[in-house]
Design an enzyme around this catalytic site. Structure first.
Site, PDB file in Angstrom:
ATOM      1  N   ARG A  68      25.122  42.234  38.861  1.00 54.06           N
ATOM      2  CA  ARG A  68      26.226  41.316  38.495  1.00 54.06           C
ATOM      3  C   ARG A  68      27.430  42.279  38.673  1.00 54.06           C
ATOM      4  O   ARG A  68      28.676  42.395  39.012  1.00 54.06           O
ATOM      5  CB  ARG A  68      26.721  40.879  36.991  1.00 54.06           C
ATOM      6  CG  ARG A  68      27.648  40.526  36.788  1.00 54.06           C
ATOM      7  CD  ARG A  68      27.516  39.998  34.834  1.00 54.06           C
ATOM      8  NE  ARG A  68      29.030  39.641  34.248  1.00 54.06           N
ATOM      9  CZ  ARG A  68      29.016  40.192  33.278  1.00 54.06           C
ATOM     10  NH1 ARG A  68      28.569  40.520  32.071  1.00 54.06           N
ATOM     11  NH2 ARG A  68      30.489  39.441  33.179  1.00 54.06           N
ATOM     12  N   HIS A  72      31.038  41.817  40.224  1.00 52.31           N
ATOM     13  CA  HIS A  72      32.283  42.176  40.045  1.00 52.31           C
ATOM     14  C   HIS A  72      33.033  43.672  40.657  1.00 52.31           C
ATOM     15  O   HIS A  72      34.000  43.859  40.613  1.00 52.31           O
ATOM     16  CB  HIS A  72      31.781  43.419  39.004  1.00 52.31           C
ATOM     17  CG  HIS A  72      32.144  41.770  37.503  1.00 52.31           C
ATOM     18  ND1 HIS A  72      32.497  42.524  36.148  1.00 52.31           N
ATOM     19  CD2 HIS A  72      32.098  40.689  37.970  1.00 52.31           C
ATOM     20  CE1 HIS A  72      32.322  40.827  35.552  1.00 52.31           C
ATOM     21  NE2 HIS A  72      31.886  40.146  36.391  1.00 52.31           N
ATOM     22  N   ASP A  73      32.058  44.081  41.263  1.00 60.33           N
ATOM     23  CA  ASP A  73      32.764  45.312  42.280  1.00 60.33           C
ATOM     24  C   ASP A  73      33.440  44.184  43.770  1.00 60.33           C
ATOM     25  O   ASP A  73      35.299  44.439  43.326  1.00 60.33           O
ATOM     26  CB  ASP A  73      31.905  45.935  43.001  1.00 60.33           C
ATOM     27  CG  ASP A  73      32.329  47.306  43.592  1.00 60.33           C
ATOM     28  OD1 ASP A  73      33.656  47.883  43.411  1.00 60.33           O
ATOM     29  OD2 ASP A  73      31.685  47.723  44.916  1.00 60.33           O
ATOM     30  N   VAL A  76      36.930  42.533  43.187  1.00 57.75           N
ATOM     31  CA  VAL A  76      37.960  43.342  42.532  1.00 57.75           C
ATOM     32  C   VAL A  76      38.343  44.740  44.040  1.00 57.75           C
ATOM     33  O   VAL A  76      37.721  45.415  44.477  1.00 57.75           O
ATOM     34  CB  VAL A  76      37.619  44.278  41.777  1.00 57.75           C
ATOM     35  CG1 VAL A  76      39.077  44.459  40.882  1.00 57.75           C
ATOM     36  CG2 VAL A  76      37.443  43.474  40.270  1.00 57.75           C
ATOM     37  N   ASN A 100      34.737  43.335  31.754  1.00 56.33           N
ATOM     38  CA  ASN A 100      33.820  44.100  32.108  1.00 56.33           C
ATOM     39  C   ASN A 100      33.328  44.888  30.694  1.00 56.33           C
ATOM     40  O   ASN A 100      31.821  45.262  30.716  1.00 56.33           O
ATOM     41  CB  ASN A 100      33.845  45.171  32.854  1.00 56.33           C
ATOM     42  CG  ASN A 100      34.043  45.365  34.569  1.00 56.33           C
ATOM     43  OD1 ASN A 100      33.824  44.295  35.070  1.00 56.33           O
ATOM     44  ND2 ASN A 100      34.701  45.165  35.070  1.00 56.33           N
ATOM     45  N   HIS A 199      23.795  32.989  38.191  1.00 52.77           N
ATOM     46  CA  HIS A 199      22.993  32.690  36.327  1.00 52.77           C
ATOM     47  C   HIS A 199      21.628  31.800  36.284  1.00 52.77           C
ATOM     48  O   HIS A 199      21.945  31.417  35.602  1.00 52.77           O
ATOM     49  CB  HIS A 199      24.507  31.566  36.200  1.00 52.77           C
ATOM     50  CG  HIS A 199      26.289  32.730  35.850  1.00 52.77           C
ATOM     51  ND1 HIS A 199      26.931  31.819  35.462  1.00 52.77           N
ATOM     52  CD2 HIS A 199      26.135  33.345  36.092  1.00 52.77           C
ATOM     53  CE1 HIS A 199      27.611  32.593  35.243  1.00 52.77           C
ATOM     54  NE2 HIS A 199      27.426  33.916  36.037  1.00 52.77           N
ATOM     55  N   THR A 200      21.012  31.975  36.825  1.00 49.72           N
ATOM     56  CA  THR A 200      19.536  32.035  37.224  1.00 49.72           C
ATOM     57  C   THR A 200      18.746  32.507  35.963  1.00 49.72           C
ATOM     58  O   THR A 200      17.790  32.953  35.619  1.00 49.72           O
ATOM     59  CB  THR A 200      19.328  31.467  37.929  1.00 49.72           C
ATOM     60  OG1 THR A 200      17.529  31.309  37.777  1.00 49.72           O
ATOM     61  CG2 THR A 200      19.021  32.298  39.074  1.00 49.72           C
ATOM     62  N   ASP A 246      20.002  30.623  32.138  1.00 46.86           N
ATOM     63  CA  ASP A 246      19.670  29.347  31.772  1.00 46.86           C
ATOM     64  C   ASP A 246      18.149  29.931  30.886  1.00 46.86           C
ATOM     65  O   ASP A 246      16.882  30.489  30.986  1.00 46.86           O
ATOM     66  CB  ASP A 246      18.286  29.840  33.725  1.00 46.86           C
ATOM     67  CG  ASP A 246      17.121  29.232  34.260  1.00 46.86           C
ATOM     68  OD1 ASP A 246      17.053  28.546  33.010  1.00 46.86           O
ATOM     69  OD2 ASP A 246      17.070  30.006  34.561  1.00 46.86           O
TER      70      ASP A 246
END
Ligand code: HEM
Length: 326
Positions: A68, A72-73, A76, A100, A199-200, A246
């Site tokens: 993740r 998120h890096d 942005v 975050n 998101h597994t 999941d």
């Protein structure tokens, strides 16, 4: 019969596009390359792998948290390690931005990787590149696909909390909002559906799925009931209680995320938006049936995500400590 034929032709397409991508990465990418550190830091990959492997052996969820961080890096202002900068009295970074704060984790593991890599190749490897390798290794260790990581990114000298709040899509997003936040960074609908398959693995806090389990109608009744147990229907109460994204296999990088969506068992509102009678339903169905198609497309899309606005040439720097500018 018809569906398996469709699945296999898609799989071939996914495979050949992954091979094509590897070739492009090897030969013509103007900015990033597969062999960027092959002379300057030949022990880079085993060094990273060792530390990431140890961290995931201590806590399997860490693989999800590390994957993740790369997302998120990159979303942005590009994949530039800006997420990793700590706040200072004169500087407000991204770590405390809404998506975050109390949520992004694994920064200590990135520090350990950086320390080890500085030990073998001081001043050579950027924090932005380390995030890309760490994400790949995490996926592989949890059972997902391997891919060759393009490298050569340099580190930002600044970060923006406002940009983090603005650019990272939230769990209440509807499909159009998701599509538009991906489009803003140059990724398309297929990238959205393939990358959401991350998101597994991993967990979500109650604050992020409360509204879904209490108010959404496109949710399996049993899942909603079970999740309500750990997540009281009052804002601010037990917000940090965790549940797997999941429910079938939260520690294995497989394709069951998509089977969940087909059964209306996505945990986040944004997850279920991908299978809700709209234009992405077909892709979700495809990935739910074909792990090969999912893996091929995930690799292609995460490679594209890693290409978002890298700093190269004389831009940025190679940070010595990922938490602060040199
Ligand atoms: C499509 C839009 C996306 C939305 C709205 C979204 C939102 C979220 C939210 C709300 C959480 C739970 C955070 C918490 O409760 O602390 C989460 C977790 C996670 N997300 Fe996403 N996400 C998206 C896409 C992605 C992508 C593209 C990746 C990676 C390629 C990713 C990887 C993860 C992982 C692995 C976790 C679990 C982290 C952990 O257990 O520490 N997500 N996401």
């Amino acid at each position: 019969m018809a569906s398996s034929a469709t699945g296999s032709s898609f799989s071939m397409a996914a495979l050949s596009s992954a091979c094509f991508l590897v070739l492009i990465g090897a030969s013509t990418s103007a900015q990033l390359s597969l062999d960027h550190y092959s002379r300057s830091c030949p022990v880079l990959f085993p060094t990273v792998r060792l530390i990431v492997g140890a961290a995931i052996a201590r806590e399997a969820r860490m693989g999800a948290s590390l994957l993740r961080l790369f997302f998120h890096d990159c979303f942005v202002n590009g994949c530039d390690g800006s997420l990793l900068l700590d706040d200072t009295p004169t500087f407000t970074g991204e770590k405390n931005a809404a998506p975050n704060v109390n949520s992004a984790r694994g920064f200590e593991v990135v520090d350990q990787v950086k320390l080890a890599v500085e030990g073998v190749c001081p001043g050579i490897v950027s924090c932005a590149d380390l995030l890309a390798i760490i994400a790949r290794d995490s996926v592989v260790i949890l059972g997902g696909p391997w891919w060759p990581v393009k490298l050569g990114r340099r580190d930002a000298r600044s970060a923006s909390q406002a940009a983090a709040n603005e650019s990272i899509p939230g769990p209440m997003s509807d499909l159009n909002e998701l599509i538009s936040s991906f489009r803003k960074v140059g990724l398309d609908v297929r990238d959205l559906v393939a990358l959401a398959g991350a998101h597994t693995i991993g967990l979500s806090r109650c604050a992020n799925f409360r509204d879904r389990v209490y108010n959404d109608t496109d949710i399996d009744v049993l899942l909603a009931q079970v999740r309500k147990f750990g997540c009281p229907g009052v804002d601010g109460i037990d917000d940090d209680n965790l549940a797997p994204l999941d429910f079938r296999s939260p520690l294995t990088f497989d394709h069951s995320y998509y089977s969940n969506l087909v059964q209306r068992r996505g945990l986040l509102h944004s997850d279920q938006q991908l299978f809700n009678g709209g234009p992405t339903d077909l892709l979700v169905k495809l990935y739910s049936r074909s792990p090969v198609a999912f893996r091929g497309d995930f690799v292609a899309s995460i490679t594209r995500m890693g290409d978002i606005k890298p700093l190269t040439g004389s831009n940025g720097e190679i940070r010595r400590n990922c938490r602060r500018v040199n």
